[in-house]
Design a protein around this motif. Structure first.
Motif, mmCIF file in Angstrom:
data_model
loop_
_atom_site.group_PDB
_atom_site.id
_atom_site.type_symbol
_atom_site.label_atom_id
_atom_site.label_comp_id
_atom_site.label_asym_id
_atom_site.label_seq_id
_atom_site.Cartn_x
_atom_site.Cartn_y
_atom_site.Cartn_z
ATOM 1 N N VAL A 127 0.814 -1.210 0.000
ATOM 2 C CA VAL A 127 0.000 0.000 0.000
ATOM 3 C C VAL A 127 0.856 1.271 0.000
ATOM 4 O O VAL A 127 0.804 2.093 -0.906
ATOM 5 C CB VAL A 127 -0.896 0.066 1.279
ATOM 6 N N ASN A 151 -3.178 -6.943 0.840
ATOM 7 C CA ASN A 151 -2.656 -7.273 2.174
ATOM 8 C C ASN A 151 -3.553 -6.788 3.318
ATOM 9 O O ASN A 151 -3.159 -6.843 4.483
ATOM 10 C CB ASN A 151 -1.208 -6.784 2.331
ATOM 11 N N GLY A 206 -9.088 -1.298 9.361
ATOM 12 C CA GLY A 206 -9.800 -1.058 10.621
ATOM 13 C C GLY A 206 -11.115 -1.812 10.692
ATOM 14 O O GLY A 206 -11.444 -2.412 11.724
ATOM 15 N N PRO A 225 -13.766 10.261 11.384
ATOM 16 C CA PRO A 225 -14.701 11.332 11.029
ATOM 17 C C PRO A 225 -15.250 11.220 9.614
ATOM 18 O O PRO A 225 -16.221 11.893 9.270
ATOM 19 C CB PRO A 225 -13.859 12.614 11.145
ATOM 20 N N HIS A 255 -5.495 2.496 12.931
ATOM 21 C CA HIS A 255 -5.636 2.078 11.518
ATOM 22 C C HIS A 255 -5.881 3.254 10.590
ATOM 23 O O HIS A 255 -6.559 3.127 9.582
ATOM 24 C CB HIS A 255 -6.765 1.049 11.399
ATOM 25 N N PRO A 257 -4.308 6.436 8.108
ATOM 26 C CA PRO A 257 -3.074 6.675 7.360
ATOM 27 C C PRO A 257 -2.252 7.753 8.057
ATOM 28 O O PRO A 257 -2.773 8.505 8.879
ATOM 29 C CB PRO A 257 -3.589 7.192 6.017
ATOM 30 N N VAL A 283 -0.543 -1.124 13.903
ATOM 31 C CA VAL A 283 -0.076 -1.762 12.660
ATOM 32 C C VAL A 283 -0.296 -0.809 11.485
ATOM 33 O O VAL A 283 -0.338 -1.234 10.338
ATOM 34 C CB VAL A 283 -0.758 -3.129 12.363
ATOM 35 N N ASP A 309 3.983 -2.736 15.306
ATOM 36 C CA ASP A 309 4.543 -3.361 14.100
ATOM 37 C C ASP A 309 5.293 -2.332 13.263
ATOM 38 O O ASP A 309 6.039 -2.693 12.362
ATOM 39 C CB ASP A 309 3.387 -3.952 13.271
ATOM 40 N N VAL A 310 5.055 -1.059 13.539
ATOM 41 C CA VAL A 310 5.578 0.009 12.672
ATOM 42 C C VAL A 310 6.206 1.111 13.527
ATOM 43 O O VAL A 310 5.788 1.337 14.672
ATOM 44 C CB VAL A 310 4.429 0.586 11.807
ATOM 45 N N GLY A 335 2.987 -6.739 9.168
ATOM 46 C CA GLY A 335 1.542 -6.749 8.925
ATOM 47 C C GLY A 335 1.133 -7.431 7.635
ATOM 48 O O GLY A 335 0.149 -8.168 7.584
ATOM 49 N N ILE A 436 -7.253 11.794 3.345
ATOM 50 C CA ILE A 436 -7.728 11.047 4.519
ATOM 51 C C ILE A 436 -7.547 9.548 4.380
ATOM 52 O O ILE A 436 -8.070 8.788 5.188
ATOM 53 C CB ILE A 436 -9.223 11.343 4.781
ATOM 54 N N SER A 438 -5.313 5.900 2.450
ATOM 55 C CA SER A 438 -4.099 5.390 1.817
ATOM 56 C C SER A 438 -4.356 5.096 0.335
ATOM 57 O O SER A 438 -3.574 4.437 -0.307
ATOM 58 C CB SER A 438 -3.645 4.121 2.541
HETATM 59 N N1 LIG Z 1 1.650 -2.942 9.019
HETATM 60 C C1 LIG Z 1 1.455 -3.226 7.765
HETATM 61 O O1 LIG Z 1 2.148 -4.022 7.180
HETATM 62 C C2 LIG Z 1 0.324 -2.561 7.027
HETATM 63 C C3 LIG Z 1 -0.356 -3.252 6.014
HETATM 64 C C4 LIG Z 1 -1.427 -2.613 5.366
HETATM 65 C C5 LIG Z 1 -1.764 -1.301 5.715
HETATM 66 N N2 LIG Z 1 -1.029 -0.666 6.666
HETATM 67 C C6 LIG Z 1 -1.380 0.704 7.072
HETATM 68 O O2 LIG Z 1 -2.631 0.665 7.729
HETATM 69 C C7 LIG Z 1 -3.281 1.933 7.596
HETATM 70 C C8 LIG Z 1 -4.715 1.732 7.141
HETATM 71 O O3 LIG Z 1 -4.729 1.133 5.851
HETATM 72 P P1 LIG Z 1 -6.106 0.944 5.069
HETATM 73 O O4 LIG Z 1 -5.776 0.158 3.862
HETATM 74 O O5 LIG Z 1 -7.147 0.477 6.012
HETATM 75 O O6 LIG Z 1 -6.401 2.456 4.651
HETATM 76 P P2 LIG Z 1 -7.831 3.077 4.274
HETATM 77 O O7 LIG Z 1 -7.523 4.299 3.506
HETATM 78 O O8 LIG Z 1 -8.715 2.045 3.706
HETATM 79 O O9 LIG Z 1 -8.431 3.489 5.705
HETATM 80 C C9 LIG Z 1 -7.952 4.543 6.475
HETATM 81 C C10 LIG Z 1 -9.131 5.113 7.265
HETATM 82 O O10 LIG Z 1 -8.616 6.094 8.155
HETATM 83 C C11 LIG Z 1 -9.575 7.137 8.218
HETATM 84 N N3 LIG Z 1 -8.980 8.367 8.717
HETATM 85 C C12 LIG Z 1 -8.306 9.318 8.042
HETATM 86 N N4 LIG Z 1 -7.940 10.304 8.864
HETATM 87 C C13 LIG Z 1 -8.397 9.964 10.100
HETATM 88 C C14 LIG Z 1 -8.336 10.592 11.375
HETATM 89 N N5 LIG Z 1 -7.746 11.784 11.563
HETATM 90 N N6 LIG Z 1 -8.894 9.943 12.426
HETATM 91 C C15 LIG Z 1 -9.509 8.737 12.265
HETATM 92 N N7 LIG Z 1 -9.613 8.112 11.071
HETATM 93 C C16 LIG Z 1 -9.052 8.718 10.018
HETATM 94 C C17 LIG Z 1 -10.099 7.263 6.791
HETATM 95 O O11 LIG Z 1 -11.357 7.885 6.738
HETATM 96 C C18 LIG Z 1 -10.176 5.798 6.370
HETATM 97 O O12 LIG Z 1 -11.450 5.263 6.602
HETATM 98 C C19 LIG Z 1 -2.416 2.732 6.632
HETATM 99 O O13 LIG Z 1 -1.567 3.555 7.395
HETATM 100 C C20 LIG Z 1 -1.604 1.668 5.928
HETATM 101 O O14 LIG Z 1 -0.406 2.181 5.425
HETATM 102 C C21 LIG Z 1 -0.015 -1.260 7.332
#
Ligand SMILES: NC(=O)c1ccc[n+]([C@@H]2O[C@H](COP(=O)([O-])OP(=O)(O)OC[C@H]3O[C@@H](n4cnc5c(N)ncnc54)[C@H](O)[C@@H]3O)[C@@H](O)[C@H]2O)c1
Ligand SMILES: O=C(O)[C@H](O)COP(=O)(O)O
Length: 597
Positions: A127, A151, A206, A225, A255, A257, A283, A309-310, A335, A436, A438
């Motif tokens: 991602v 993933n 999430g 939000p 969860h 970004p 994570v 994890d990060v 992750g 807002i 990823s």
């Molecule tokens: N550890 C790992 O290996 C791993 C693997 C996959 C994803 N990730 C990370 O996990 C995170 C989430 O990934 P995703 O695919 O679910 O992204 P996504 O974009 O699907 O979801 C992110 C959510 O966060 C919300 N958001 C944005 N700003 C916010 C705030 N201030 N407060 C609360 N919520 C807020 C968004 O509305 C969105 O619903 C990213 O940081 C991604 O890089 C890490």
């Protein structure tokens, strides 16, 4: 004045397959991409070099699933060279048309410069593209594609694994037994059932964590939000405010970004609001936690345990107090690291890279929304305006029932058939989603990305009298059923409303809520609501000046003299938190917000 209405949602593509790629033809057998310019990217025509006669070379710089490698081998010469030093990478890159990496390889400006123009595609097998210099990629005519979905489940499962392992001291007890000890009393854990878990960021990962935690008998709340409340309700999760989430949770799982708004969102101030004894899982991205503050919160007994994890810097320094902390469990960014996820990611990225080398624009292209040059020449400033209005509108949201209903109004003297608003709609969606999430939005995936997030975009045309020389008079973006962190952005009819026009080729913000303003959309913006009185511009200007923040533009819109007014200030640099606080402390200022364009 007449109006016509259409609903974009009804035209949305319904399966990802439908929009996985779009081909463009161009001269001399080379496929061509036209990335849209934004303020941070130079406009450039990208021509891919994979000629029809020779096989391109793809460098795989980090371990990739076999299925993906095989797919690539059907089309390209594949060079699997893992663990290259930065110098070795720079040497090798001049022989490659594409490179595939995970998060461990820095594809920085030097890499693009060393490629001598041959590198045309960067594939990120995952991602996050934090390790790829996007601006440099675009300047060098290089398309960046990622693999954003394969993933998700792996990351959610790792979050749950850390949650359970932390609650039962699995890592600490394992180390203790291996050191010859048998400390059954020391490692008594806590149960998950009946405990409250706050999921911070209710997106792809999430929501999967929430589902699984419900299955473990936890009471799950979430803070996001921008997420539609009905989606959360459908899986039995209540969306709550940030403060309520962190104050009531026994466990907090991150969860969201990493964005300017979420950077160090868990800091001293917010740890102090948490329930004593809270346990934290991360994570998402290391940068969402102020790591020094977390050590202080652990030592103060506010946070009992953390599982991470990060990290802000990966790998973290070996002597990091956080990593070495007895009550902290750590994994090396695992992750996405399951066999299944890596096979999925490998296939997703191999298909995207092969497609890009063939001249197709993948739905996962990160830096190249595509607009035919003739459309771009006329619509360019409006395309920029559209994206910026989307970015502004979403940054004004503070909660409510999620960003779901967006209404876009285009006012134009052109007949509807003479104005194709598809690009503008895509750019508004890009502006709404990218700050807002990823997800990266381009013209191919815009409507699909909106639909996936539950965004309904309805469009209205206002047909103006007069000369249709300019394509548009103004664009207005409204978000319904939300609260705003700047109450004055809410219009008389209850929506967040921003409106903009193009003046001398430059996009301007001309209306916020019911207030007329006029500020060019460059740099960033501070909006302040104040009691209209002499000297306000000077007061705010001097606070900014003290910190050497350059003001590019200022305008005041008011209801009536000496009543409420909204001041819009364009700034070239981002003011520090302290400076913004000082602005908020100026007595006549009733509310203010800083918005990044
Ligand atoms: N550890 C790992 O290996 C791993 C693997 C996959 C994803 N990730 C990370 O996990 C995170 C989430 O990934 P995703 O695919 O679910 O992204 P996504 O974009 O699907 O979801 C992110 C959510 O966060 C919300 N958001 C944005 N700003 C916010 C705030 N201030 N407060 C609360 N919520 C807020 C968004 O509305 C969105 O619903 C990213 O940081 C991604 O890089 C890490
Ligand atoms: O951004 C991602 O996809 C995850 O953080 C996983 O990164 P990785 O591919 O380096 O494991």
């Amino acid at each position: 004045m007449a109006a016509t209405t259409s609903t974009a949602a009804s035209n949305l593509l319904t399966t990802k397959k439908h929009l996985s790629s779009l081909s463009l033809t161009s001269t001399n057998n080379f496929p061509a991409f036209y990335p849209l310019p934004t303020s941070s990217r130079r406009q450039r025509f990208i021509v891919l070099s994979a000629s029809l006669n020779s096989k391109p070379t793809v460098l795989i710089a980090e371990k990739l699933g076999e299925a993906g490698i095989n797919l690539l081998k059907d089309f390209a010469n594949v060079d699997c060279s893992y663990n290259l030093s930065p110098d070795e990478l720079c040497t090798k890159i001049s022989l490659c048309d594409a490179i595939i990496v995970r998060s461990g390889t820095k594809v920085n400006r030097e890499v693009f410069e060393s490629s001598g123009g041959r590198l045309k595609v960067v594939g990120r097998a995952g991602v996050g593209i934090d390790n790829v210099d996007l601006a440099a990629a675009t300047e060098h005519g290089c398309l960046v594609v990622n693999a954003p979905t394969a993933n998700t489940v792996a990351a959610a499962e790792h979050g749950i694994a850390l949650l359970a392992a932390m609650a039962r001291n699995v890592a600490q007890a394992d180390a203790s037994v291996k050191a010859g000890k048998w400390q059954r009393n020391k490692y008594v854990g806590v149960s998950l059932v009946g405990k409250t878990l706050a999921v911070m960021g209710f997106g792809k990962v999430g929501s999967e964590v929430a589902r699984r935690a419900k299955g473990l008998g936890m009471h799950v709340i979430a803070h996001d939000p921008y997420a539609p409340a009905d989606r959360a309700r459908a899986i039995g999760v209540e969306l709550v405010s940030f403060d309520e989430a962190i104050a009531t949770a026994d466990f907090i799982s991150l969860h969201m970004p990493l964005t300017p708004a979420t950077a160090k969102i868990l800091n001293d101030e917010n740890f102090a609001k948490m329930k004593k004894g809270v346990r934290i899982v991360n994570v998402a991205r290391g940068g969402v936690i102020d790591e020094d503050a977390l050590v202080r919160a652990l030592d103060a007994g506010i946070v009992t345990q953390a599982a991470l994890d990060v990290f802000t810097v990966e790998p973290p320094p070996q002597d990091s107090k956080l990593v070495q902390h007895e009550r902290v469990t750590v994994t090396p960014h695992l992750g996405a690291s399951t066999m299944e996820a890596q096979e999925g990611v490998a296939i997703e990225i191999a298909e995207a890279v092969v497609g890009a080398l063939k001249g197709e624009l993948a739905s996962t292209a990160v830096n190249a929304p595509m607009v035919p040059a003739e459309v771009l020449s006329e619509l360019k400033p409006f395309v920029e305006l559209a994206e910026k209005l989307g970015r502004l509108a979403v940054q004004l949201v503070s909660g409510g029932s999620g960003v779901k209903d967006v209404k876009v109004t285009y006012a134009s003297a052109r007949a509807p058939d003479d104005l194709d608003t598809r690009v503008l709609r895509a750019m508004i969606i890009k502006g709404l989603i990218e700050p807002i999430s990823s997800v990266f939005v381009n013209l191919v995936n815009a409507d699909f990305s909106a639909k996936q997030r539950g965004l309904r975009i309805s469009e209205e045309r206002i047909l103006l009298d007069g000369s249709p020389e300019s394509p548009l008079d103004f664009i207005q973006v409204q978000i319904a059923h939300v609260e705003s962190k700047f109450a004055s952005a809410i219009s008389e009819t209850g929506e967040i409303k921003v409106e903009g026009r193009v003046k001398d080729g430059i996009p301007h913000l001309t209306k916020v809520g019911s207030f007329e303003v006029d500020v060019s959309l460059e740099g960033s913006i501070i909006l302040c609501r104040q009691v209209d009185q002499p000297g306000m511009i000077g007061k705010v200007g001097s606070v900014l000046g003290e910190e050497n923040v350059n003001v590019s533009f200022m305008s005041v819109g008011r209801i009536a003299p000496r009543k409420q007014a909204v001041m819009a200030i364009g700034v070239d640099e981002q003011p520090s938190k302290e400076t913004l606080k000082k602005i908020g402390e100026i007595p006549a200022i009733e509310e203010f917000v800083f918005l990044k364009l």
